[in-house]
Design a protein around this motif. Structure first.
Motif, PDB file in Angstrom:
ATOM      1  N   ASN A 167      76.102 101.023  -0.603  1.00 38.77           N
ATOM      2  CA  ASN A 167      76.457 102.200  -1.404  1.00 38.77           C
ATOM      3  C   ASN A 167      77.774 101.985  -2.155  1.00 38.77           C
ATOM      4  N   ALA A 168      78.732 101.347  -1.501  1.00 40.85           N
ATOM      5  CA  ALA A 168      80.016 101.085  -2.157  1.00 40.85           C
ATOM      6  C   ALA A 168      79.844 100.116  -3.320  1.00 40.85           C
ATOM      7  N   TYR A 169      79.008  99.091  -3.117  1.00 39.34           N
ATOM      8  CA  TYR A 169      78.809  98.116  -4.198  1.00 39.34           C
ATOM      9  C   TYR A 169      78.055  98.751  -5.364  1.00 39.34           C
ATOM     10  N   VAL A 170      77.056  99.574  -5.058  1.00 39.15           N
ATOM     11  CA  VAL A 170      76.307 100.250  -6.122  1.00 39.15           C
ATOM     12  C   VAL A 170      77.228 101.159  -6.921  1.00 39.15           C
TER      13      VAL A 170
ATOM     14  N   ASN B 158      74.100  85.808  -8.072  1.00 36.87           N
ATOM     15  CA  ASN B 158      74.835  85.376  -6.896  1.00 36.87           C
ATOM     16  C   ASN B 158      74.520  86.306  -5.736  1.00 36.87           C
ATOM     17  N   GLU B 159      75.027  85.958  -4.582  1.00 40.40           N
ATOM     18  CA  GLU B 159      74.779  86.730  -3.366  1.00 40.40           C
ATOM     19  C   GLU B 159      76.111  87.089  -2.724  1.00 40.40           C
ATOM     20  N   ILE B 160      76.212  88.318  -2.235  1.00 38.03           N
ATOM     21  CA  ILE B 160      77.410  88.779  -1.559  1.00 38.03           C
ATOM     22  C   ILE B 160      77.041  89.152  -0.128  1.00 38.03           C
ATOM     23  N   GLY B 161      77.684  88.530   0.824  1.00 43.33           N
ATOM     24  CA  GLY B 161      77.440  88.855   2.215  1.00 43.33           C
ATOM     25  C   GLY B 161      78.116  90.160   2.596  1.00 43.33           C
TER      26      GLY B 161
ATOM     27  N   ILE C 201      73.673  91.287  -0.387  1.00 42.76           N
ATOM     28  CA  ILE C 201      73.373  91.919  -1.661  1.00 42.76           C
ATOM     29  C   ILE C 201      73.135  90.814  -2.686  1.00 42.76           C
ATOM     30  N   HIS C 202      72.011  90.905  -3.384  1.00 45.58           N
ATOM     31  CA  HIS C 202      71.627  89.899  -4.375  1.00 45.58           C
ATOM     32  C   HIS C 202      71.775  90.508  -5.768  1.00 45.58           C
TER      33      HIS C 202
END
Length: 361
Positions: A158-161, A184-187, A193-194
């Motif tokens: 939710n924070a990334y969105v 890229n991918e974030i762990g 999150i892709h």
């Protein structure tokens, strides 16, 4: 298979000459103890052999296929590890228990490990499908199978969105095309999150005509990843859509999904749409965590007589176990890139067709 075995043996012979030469140099000329000299000599031979196997022995499986980093990791985790450990162990046994010369003991160790190394390389390192199949079994049976995303995973999503939507709302973001899909991918805690982006230019069309072609009938253009689509509800600027999606990332999984799509006119030359998956369910009733969340953000920017379409896709999945990342990472990235490319190409074909809004390039 015969030619592959002969190439493997040829590369092995060259690697053996390199290994023995390095061992002789280190033990006789430099004066190293035979144990560290053996380990270094084998490491050099392993690197040499991988280079030749990549470009010659299994060239038909690697020449046009991405994933070099994954193959290197698999090679060193399997063939490299067994070669170094096996050569060192057999050499020590030969020297200490049987009194062999270190060179002779090393030669015996190389001969003993050749068959195992070939099978590991053929069935795992350079395999077309075996590595993917093995990963699929590991991921499907892993401890995360059947698990819902943890609260901290959803909070991170939710924070990334929220940060992404704030950034996409800036005027500067509309000036950054991505003609070649990249991502890229974030762990995050308990997941990953892709993020993938891509762009396409639609020739000879206006934003208004493009939006009309997307809102009516309201389902996405036909594409390989969408098995079924229908509109569940409609308002002036939004749609509720059912999609049966298939995702082929490590393994094939089919989902029943529902999405809310909202279209906005930002200015005379810019429009946006936002698609949020409100329901994602594997058809077989399981939740293996391969797709927990899915958002898509589109921008439609008038550029003279054309419209540039920018797509950013966000998805949330379970995290890949650390030991599988060197092999799984390149596969996941390749398939994600292909999926985004197919989505943009489907849009291009739709708009270039007899019922579309224009022509695409």
């Amino acid at each position: 298979m015969t030619h592959r075995v002969s190439r493997f043996l040829t590369v092995g012979a060259m690697g053996f000459v390199l290994q023995i030469s390095a061992l002789m140099l280190l033990t006789q000329a430099v004066g190293w103890p035979y144990e560290p000299a053996t380990a270094l000599a084998v490491a050099l031979a392993v690197l040499h052999n991988f280079w030749w196997h990549e470009r010659w022995t299994w060239r038909d499986r690697t020449g046009t296929r991405p994933g070099l980093a994954g193959r290197i990791a698999r090679y060193y985790l399997t063939t490299g590890a067994t070669s170094i450990a096996g050569n060192l162990a057999i050499t020590v046994i030969g020297v200490e228990l049987f009194g062999w010369n270190p060179i002779a003991a090393n030669a015996a160790a190389v001969a003993g490990s050749s068959l195992a190394n070939f099978l590991i390389s053929d069935r795992w390192v350079f395999a077309r499908v075996a590595a993917v199949a093995t990963l699929a079994v590991c991921l499907s049976a892993g401890p995360a199978s059947g698990a819902e995303p943890r609260p901290e995973t959803i909070a991170s999503w939710n924070a990334y969105v929220a940060a992404t939507e704030h950034r996409l709302g800036s005027a500067r973001e509309a000036d950054r095309p991505a003609p070649e899909p990249w991502g890229n991918e974030i762990g995050v805690p308990g997941g990953a999150i892709h993020i993938w982006r891509g762009s396409i230019l639609i020739r000879g069309v206006t934003v208004d005509r493009l939006l009309r072609s997307l809102m009516y009938p309201g389902t996405p253009p036909p594409q390989e990843d969408v098995l079924e689509a229908r509109v569940l509800g409609r308002s002036a600027d939004s749609l509720r859509v059912y999609l049966k999606l298939v995702r082929r990332t490590i393994m094939t999984v089919t989902y029943d999904t529902e999405h809310t799509m909202t279209f906005r006119r930002q200015s005379a030359t810019l429009a946006t749409s936002r698609s949020v998956a409100t329901r994602i369910a594997e058809i077989d009733g399981r939740d293996r965590g391969f797709l927990w969340r899915l958002n898509s953000y589109w921008r439609y920017l008038q550029v003279g007589g054309d419209v540039r379409v920018d797509l950013q896709s966000l998805s949330l999945s379970r995290e890949v176990p650390f030991i599988l990342r060197p092999a799984a990472g390149p596969v996941i990235s390749r398939i994600a890139r292909e999926s985004l490319t197919r989505t943009l190409e489907a849009l291009r074909r739709h708009l270039a067709g007899p019922n579309g809004a224009g022509s695409a390039s």
